[in-house]
Scaffold this active site. Sequence first.
Site, short mmCIF file in Angstrom:
data_model
loop_
_atom_site.label_atom_id
_atom_site.label_comp_id
_atom_site.label_asym_id
_atom_site.label_seq_id
_atom_site.Cartn_x
_atom_site.Cartn_y
_atom_site.Cartn_z
N LYS A 126 1.31 -1.39 -0.09
CA LYS A 126 0.10 -0.10 -0.23
C LYS A 126 0.99 1.60 -0.04
O LYS A 126 0.98 2.08 -0.65
CB LYS A 126 -1.04 -0.10 1.58
CG LYS A 126 -1.20 1.02 1.76
CD LYS A 126 -2.34 1.50 2.79
CE LYS A 126 -1.30 1.63 3.90
NZ LYS A 126 -1.15 3.28 3.92
N ASN A 127 2.15 1.43 0.87
CA ASN A 127 2.00 2.51 0.96
C ASN A 127 4.12 2.78 -0.29
O ASN A 127 3.79 4.24 -0.26
CB ASN A 127 3.43 2.74 1.87
CG ASN A 127 2.55 2.14 3.81
OD1 ASN A 127 1.39 2.83 3.32
ND2 ASN A 127 2.71 2.02 4.30
N CYS A 171 -5.39 13.01 13.13
CA CYS A 171 -5.07 12.11 13.16
C CYS A 171 -5.16 10.52 14.26
O CYS A 171 -4.71 11.41 15.36
CB CYS A 171 -3.78 11.85 12.08
SG CYS A 171 -2.68 10.36 11.74
N ARG A 196 0.64 14.54 12.94
CA ARG A 196 1.68 14.38 11.76
C ARG A 196 1.67 15.52 11.04
O ARG A 196 0.62 15.58 10.37
CB ARG A 196 0.55 13.18 11.06
CG ARG A 196 1.08 12.24 11.98
CD ARG A 196 -0.02 10.70 10.97
NE ARG A 196 0.43 10.10 10.61
CZ ARG A 196 0.54 8.94 9.63
NH1 ARG A 196 -0.74 8.49 9.79
NH2 ARG A 196 1.29 8.14 8.48
N ARG A 256 -9.02 -0.03 5.00
CA ARG A 256 -7.23 0.90 4.00
C ARG A 256 -6.39 0.44 3.43
O ARG A 256 -5.71 0.28 2.14
CB ARG A 256 -7.04 2.31 5.06
CG ARG A 256 -8.48 2.67 5.71
CD ARG A 256 -7.70 4.06 6.25
NE ARG A 256 -6.54 3.93 5.48
CZ ARG A 256 -5.97 5.30 5.70
NH1 ARG A 256 -6.13 5.19 7.50
NH2 ARG A 256 -4.95 5.76 5.60
C1 UD1 Z 1 4.73 7.39 6.06
C2 UD1 Z 1 3.83 5.13 6.07
C3 UD1 Z 1 3.22 5.15 7.20
C4 UD1 Z 1 4.74 4.64 8.09
C5 UD1 Z 1 5.20 6.38 8.28
C6 UD1 Z 1 6.44 6.06 9.28
C7 UD1 Z 1 2.62 6.07 3.89
C8 UD1 Z 1 1.47 6.54 3.17
N1 UD1 Z 1 2.60 5.92 5.35
O1 UD1 Z 1 3.82 8.05 6.97
O2 UD1 Z 1 2.67 3.51 7.49
O3 UD1 Z 1 4.20 4.70 9.87
O4 UD1 Z 1 6.04 6.30 7.51
O5 UD1 Z 1 7.63 4.75 9.19
O6 UD1 Z 1 3.83 5.59 3.08
N2 UD1 Z 1 6.90 14.54 10.59
C9 UD1 Z 1 7.05 15.98 10.86
N3 UD1 Z 1 6.76 16.98 9.69
C10 UD1 Z 1 6.31 16.19 9.03
C11 UD1 Z 1 6.26 14.45 8.39
C12 UD1 Z 1 6.56 14.47 9.42
O7 UD1 Z 1 7.37 16.31 12.03
O8 UD1 Z 1 6.43 17.52 8.03
C13 UD1 Z 1 7.07 13.62 11.67
C14 UD1 Z 1 5.91 12.39 12.06
O9 UD1 Z 1 4.64 13.55 12.99
C15 UD1 Z 1 6.39 11.06 12.31
C16 UD1 Z 1 7.72 11.81 11.29
O10 UD1 Z 1 8.33 12.45 11.44
O11 UD1 Z 1 6.83 11.58 13.98
C17 UD1 Z 1 7.80 10.13 10.59
O12 UD1 Z 1 6.51 10.47 9.41
P1 UD1 Z 1 6.65 9.89 8.25
O13 UD1 Z 1 7.84 9.44 8.00
O14 UD1 Z 1 6.67 11.31 6.99
O15 UD1 Z 1 5.56 9.74 8.21
P2 UD1 Z 1 4.21 9.51 6.89
O16 UD1 Z 1 4.74 9.22 5.51
O17 UD1 Z 1 3.41 9.91 7.37
#
Ligand code: UD1
Length: 420
Positions: free
Chosen positions: A24-25, A118, A123, A399
């Site tokens: 999915k991801n 969320c 997030r 999902r």
């Molecule tokens: C993706 C995955 C999700 C997985 C996560 C971590 C997808 C669709 N989803 O989510 O299943 O749990 O990676 O492996 O691929 N953060 C910030 N600022 C930002 C972006 C992120 O502070 O602008 C923080 C987040 O709050 C979190 C960390 O960075 O603490 C990692 O998040 P991120 O790797 O971005 O997760 P997603 O891409 O949303």
Amino acid sequence: MEKIRILGDHALQLRGKVRISGSKNAVLPAIVASLLTEERLWLQNTPRVKDVFTTLTLMEELGADSELKEDILSIRSKKIISPEASYELVRSMRASILVLGPLLARYGKAIVALPGGCAIGSRPIDLHIAGMQRLGASITLEHGYITAEASRLRGADIQFEKKTVGGTENLLMAATLAQGETVLRNCAQEPEVVSMAELLVKMGARIDGVGDEVIRIRGVKELGGATHEIIPDRIEAGTFLVAGALTGGDITLEKVDPGHLTAIVEKLCVSGANIEKVDDSTLRVIGCPDIKPQDITTSPYPGFPTDMQAQFMVLMTQASGTSIITETIFDRRFSHVNELLRLGANIEVNGDKAVVKGKTPLSGAEVMATDLRASASLILAGLIARGETVINDVEHLDRGYEKIEDKLKRLGASIERLKK
Ligand code: UD1
């Protein structure tokens, strides 16, 4: 609202073969990458999960046409007709933020709703936004929407403060069409990021350092069509590995990439399971009745994935002793704990740690699925809980898991979906 009913059994041993679906991801950013070109993409091994259909609805609103035949998705964004991702879609699937980079890069404008609250904690998307600004985009925030504009993005040197999967993917896509060179530092190295970069290279992007922490992208004027196979879903695979370990079963997982599962396999093996690599795409798990407690700490790849934390916690409820599970990626990602307590688990949460005391016999109850991976953990718990477990709000599960009841049923579980 659909529910899932499981008739659990302490003595259940899941046995047989299961074919793991496409990730999915990995497929979501691959679909979105179609916004970067007017030519067609063919994505093989596409899973039929709800997030894919939500993304296709979003892509249709932006102007794409698509068709999913068997597991091959053909998608083309010949012309972008709108640069806007509405709140309704972004709210139901936070990964919608991924359209920001490609829309900006190809169309010069993106309007994306802020995701808001969320179920698994805050997030933020500040790193996505700061990165786009570094590429020269002007960003305004009004009425709950981000508007980003740039006539043409310009390459830049960007250091992510923190590893972010979506942030790395978004910036990578944006940089492929920017003018000049972009260097992305402290990039996420998850297999899904690597898979997306490989797709972009097939589309004509010039990327060095795929899979590294530092990625260099030399922008090109346009990208073209490509055919790409979506990697196996390592979280679905991990969930079935836990199912085998938890039930003392014997499950053969087909169509997996064992190289993506190292951290999960290591933890399962030290907790007593026997996992054998049958060949390059097949793993066999044989559970052991005496599960040993294990501490885990979630961390970015290649560390233990946060998306497997809830499932592993269920296994630890059956270990003989105390395990400490530390969640470092998302705050508030322990919503499954209260539901597991209803089934009889002994777990105490203290900040980012959950202390799990085993071994506790579980007994079936009515529970609520709160997010995608929490739902999977409740299914696992229901399998070994005595009596009936009913899981409400299973749309979270849909999902990201393709036909999970059918797959579990074929392995010997007593599980069914109730339509109302
Ligand atoms: C993706 C995955 C999700 C997985 C996560 C971590 C997808 C669709 N989803 O989510 O299943 O749990 O990676 O492996 O691929 N953060 C910030 N600022 C930002 C972006 C992120 O502070 O602008 C923080 C987040 O709050 C979190 C960390 O960075 O603490 C990692 O998040 P991120 O790797 O971005 O997760 P997603 O891409 O949303």
